[in-house]
Design a protein around this motif. Sequence first.
Motif, PDB file in Angstrom:
ATOM      1  N   SER A 113      34.491  40.415  48.226  1.00  0.00           N
ATOM      2  CA  SER A 113      33.928  39.817  46.917  1.00  0.00           C
ATOM      3  C   SER A 113      35.428  39.270  46.133  1.00  0.00           C
ATOM      4  CB  SER A 113      33.687  41.213  46.073  1.00  0.00           C
ATOM      5  OG  SER A 113      33.133  40.646  44.844  1.00  0.00           O
ATOM      6  N   LEU A 114      36.325  39.880  46.005  1.00  0.00           N
ATOM      7  CA  LEU A 114      37.639  39.350  45.419  1.00  0.00           C
ATOM      8  C   LEU A 114      37.989  38.121  46.132  1.00  0.00           C
ATOM      9  CD1 LEU A 114      39.329  42.805  44.629  1.00  0.00           C
ATOM     10  CD2 LEU A 114      38.347  41.253  43.149  1.00  0.00           C
ATOM     11  N   ILE A 115      38.158  38.163  47.303  1.00  0.00           N
ATOM     12  CA  ILE A 115      38.784  36.988  48.211  1.00  0.00           C
ATOM     13  C   ILE A 115      37.584  35.803  47.783  1.00  0.00           C
ATOM     14  CG2 ILE A 115      38.998  36.112  50.377  1.00  0.00           C
ATOM     15  CD1 ILE A 115      40.364  38.711  51.429  1.00  0.00           C
ATOM     16  N   ALA A 116      36.401  36.056  47.777  1.00  0.00           N
ATOM     17  CA  ALA A 116      35.534  34.946  47.756  1.00  0.00           C
ATOM     18  C   ALA A 116      35.598  34.292  46.451  1.00  0.00           C
ATOM     19  CB  ALA A 116      33.933  35.578  47.986  1.00  0.00           C
ATOM     20  N   SER A 117      35.854  35.198  45.370  1.00  0.00           N
ATOM     21  CA  SER A 117      35.965  34.750  43.934  1.00  0.00           C
ATOM     22  C   SER A 117      37.232  33.903  43.846  1.00  0.00           C
ATOM     23  CB  SER A 117      36.067  35.761  42.867  1.00  0.00           C
ATOM     24  OG  SER A 117      36.207  35.175  41.789  1.00  0.00           O
ATOM     25  N   ILE A 118      38.335  34.402  44.522  1.00  0.00           N
ATOM     26  CA  ILE A 118      39.284  33.537  44.247  1.00  0.00           C
ATOM     27  C   ILE A 118      39.430  32.141  45.163  1.00  0.00           C
ATOM     28  CG2 ILE A 118      41.938  33.570  45.158  1.00  0.00           C
ATOM     29  CD1 ILE A 118      42.152  36.489  44.486  1.00  0.00           C
ATOM     30  N   CYS A 119      38.604  32.082  46.399  1.00  0.00           N
ATOM     31  CA  CYS A 119      38.581  31.092  47.103  1.00  0.00           C
ATOM     32  C   CYS A 119      37.586  30.028  46.555  1.00  0.00           C
ATOM     33  CB  CYS A 119      38.132  31.344  48.585  1.00  0.00           C
ATOM     34  SG  CYS A 119      39.129  32.073  49.664  1.00  0.00           S
ATOM     35  N   LEU A 120      36.509  30.414  45.798  1.00  0.00           N
ATOM     36  CA  LEU A 120      35.940  29.555  45.091  1.00  0.00           C
ATOM     37  C   LEU A 120      36.275  28.849  43.989  1.00  0.00           C
ATOM     38  CD1 LEU A 120      32.489  31.462  45.492  1.00  0.00           C
ATOM     39  CD2 LEU A 120      33.083  29.343  46.542  1.00  0.00           C
ATOM     40  N   GLN A 121      37.397  29.696  43.307  1.00  0.00           N
ATOM     41  CA  GLN A 121      38.137  29.195  41.963  1.00  0.00           C
ATOM     42  C   GLN A 121      39.012  28.264  42.397  1.00  0.00           C
ATOM     43  OE1 GLN A 121      39.229  32.052  38.914  1.00  0.00           O
ATOM     44  NE2 GLN A 121      38.090  33.452  40.131  1.00  0.00           N
ATOM     45  N   LEU A 122      39.587  28.684  43.664  1.00  0.00           N
ATOM     46  CA  LEU A 122      40.661  27.452  44.176  1.00  0.00           C
ATOM     47  C   LEU A 122      39.991  26.519  44.712  1.00  0.00           C
ATOM     48  CD1 LEU A 122      42.898  29.753  46.322  1.00  0.00           C
ATOM     49  CD2 LEU A 122      43.557  28.803  44.274  1.00  0.00           C
ATOM     50  N   LYS A 127      33.633  30.629  35.024  1.00  0.00           N
ATOM     51  CA  LYS A 127      32.511  31.763  34.707  1.00  0.00           C
ATOM     52  C   LYS A 127      31.827  32.040  35.499  1.00  0.00           C
ATOM     53  CE  LYS A 127      34.793  33.316  30.761  1.00  0.00           C
ATOM     54  NZ  LYS A 127      35.296  34.713  30.780  1.00  0.00           N
ATOM     55  N   GLY A 128      31.135  31.159  35.941  1.00  0.00           N
ATOM     56  CA  GLY A 128      29.896  31.209  36.838  1.00  0.00           C
ATOM     57  C   GLY A 128      30.336  31.831  38.210  1.00  0.00           C
ATOM     58  N   VAL A 129      31.508  31.294  38.667  1.00  0.00           N
ATOM     59  CA  VAL A 129      31.973  31.959  39.922  1.00  0.00           C
ATOM     60  C   VAL A 129      32.420  33.362  39.743  1.00  0.00           C
ATOM     61  CG1 VAL A 129      34.135  31.713  41.511  1.00  0.00           C
ATOM     62  CG2 VAL A 129      33.074  29.542  40.714  1.00  0.00           C
ATOM     63  N   GLU A 130      33.155  33.652  38.566  1.00  0.00           N
ATOM     64  CA  GLU A 130      33.275  35.064  38.423  1.00  0.00           C
ATOM     65  C   GLU A 130      32.249  36.121  38.294  1.00  0.00           C
ATOM     66  OE1 GLU A 130      35.898  35.411  34.921  1.00  0.00           O
ATOM     67  OE2 GLU A 130      37.325  34.024  35.595  1.00  0.00           O
ATOM     68  N   MET A 131      31.073  35.416  37.963  1.00  0.00           N
ATOM     69  CA  MET A 131      30.110  36.263  37.555  1.00  0.00           C
ATOM     70  C   MET A 131      29.460  36.638  39.058  1.00  0.00           C
ATOM     71  SD  MET A 131      27.850  35.562  34.307  1.00  0.00           S
ATOM     72  CE  MET A 131      27.757  33.600  34.528  1.00  0.00           C
ATOM     73  N   PHE A 132      29.010  35.504  39.855  1.00  0.00           N
ATOM     74  CA  PHE A 132      28.270  35.599  40.990  1.00  0.00           C
ATOM     75  C   PHE A 132      29.230  35.762  42.124  1.00  0.00           C
ATOM     76  CE2 PHE A 132      25.509  32.814  38.241  1.00  0.00           C
ATOM     77  CZ  PHE A 132      24.465  33.462  38.343  1.00  0.00           C
ATOM     78  N   ALA A 133      30.300  35.894  42.042  1.00  0.00           N
ATOM     79  CA  ALA A 133      31.254  36.407  43.524  1.00  0.00           C
ATOM     80  C   ALA A 133      32.143  37.551  43.208  1.00  0.00           C
ATOM     81  CB  ALA A 133      32.318  34.975  43.759  1.00  0.00           C
ATOM     82  N   GLU A 134      32.267  37.790  42.130  1.00  0.00           N
ATOM     83  CA  GLU A 134      33.104  39.076  41.715  1.00  0.00           C
ATOM     84  C   GLU A 134      32.468  40.173  40.897  1.00  0.00           C
ATOM     85  OE1 GLU A 134      36.949  39.891  38.808  1.00  0.00           O
ATOM     86  OE2 GLU A 134      36.962  38.121  39.789  1.00  0.00           O
ATOM     87  N   SER A 135      31.968  39.812  39.799  1.00  0.00           N
ATOM     88  CA  SER A 135      31.508  40.889  38.682  1.00  0.00           C
ATOM     89  C   SER A 135      30.115  41.428  39.167  1.00  0.00           C
ATOM     90  CB  SER A 135      31.208  40.169  37.266  1.00  0.00           C
ATOM     91  OG  SER A 135      32.526  39.911  36.827  1.00  0.00           O
ATOM     92  N   ILE A 136      29.149  40.673  39.582  1.00  0.00           N
ATOM     93  CA  ILE A 136      27.995  41.129  40.130  1.00  0.00           C
ATOM     94  C   ILE A 136      28.088  41.718  41.366  1.00  0.00           C
ATOM     95  CG2 ILE A 136      25.366  40.505  40.671  1.00  0.00           C
ATOM     96  CD1 ILE A 136      25.644  38.246  38.642  1.00  0.00           C
ATOM     97  N   PRO A 137      28.429  41.125  42.363  1.00  0.00           N
ATOM     98  CA  PRO A 137      28.823  42.125  43.653  1.00  0.00           C
ATOM     99  C   PRO A 137      29.614  43.274  43.549  1.00  0.00           C
ATOM    100  CG  PRO A 137      29.181  39.818  43.855  1.00  0.00           C
ATOM    101  CD  PRO A 137      29.104  39.795  42.605  1.00  0.00           C
TER     102      PRO A 137
END
Length: 201
Positions: free
Chosen positions: A44-53, A110-120
């Motif tokens: 989940s954390l890696i997905a969030s970072i990769c999407l933000q990048l 914010k959307g990336v953080e919510m759906f890739a990190e916070s919610i999972p």
Amino acid sequence: PWGLMFRVCFGALTSMIDLVTDVYVTYMFWSGGKIGYFKASVASLIASICLQLSVVVVQNRKLGFGRVLKEAVPVLIGFKPAVDAYRIASNAKQEKGQLIDHMAELAVMKGVEMFAESIPGVIIQLMAIIKSGSDTAAWISVVISALTTGYSSASLSYDFDTDPGNRQLTPHFYGYVPANPRKRSIVFLTLMIFGAGMLMI
């Protein structure tokens, strides 16, 4: 507006706190031998970072590799929310070559953080609590993640609804936030609680 600056800065603070608690709980999964939950949290954390990048690359690719690299550093160290908040608070202008303005970039992040990190993160931690029992740190992380998600979604909904351009362009959809400051606060708080509560349920 001071209200917007407060929401942006407070949202940045909660996002960074949420990241710290998620990393801590992920470490606790590893140290406690809960490898399945550990792997899920890391993914989940890696997905969030990769999407933000990816957002950083798309946003700044026309400004050169050096600028992309510079913008990628805050993402990698968890300070991207603070950088975005500073730009909004200082009224920084969109640079020529950037795809979207800073407010839109903040909304996307914010959307990336919510759906890739916070919610999972909430789902993974709740599953671990239900199956293996709970401790105070786990519940604190769950609550922080849920409230951060609720706050972020409420901020996005509130800012898009109160934007004059959106209200003029789509009046039948936008306009549910009233003009009265007290009523606006009630609507915002309700949106936040509803978002956090739906995630916890």
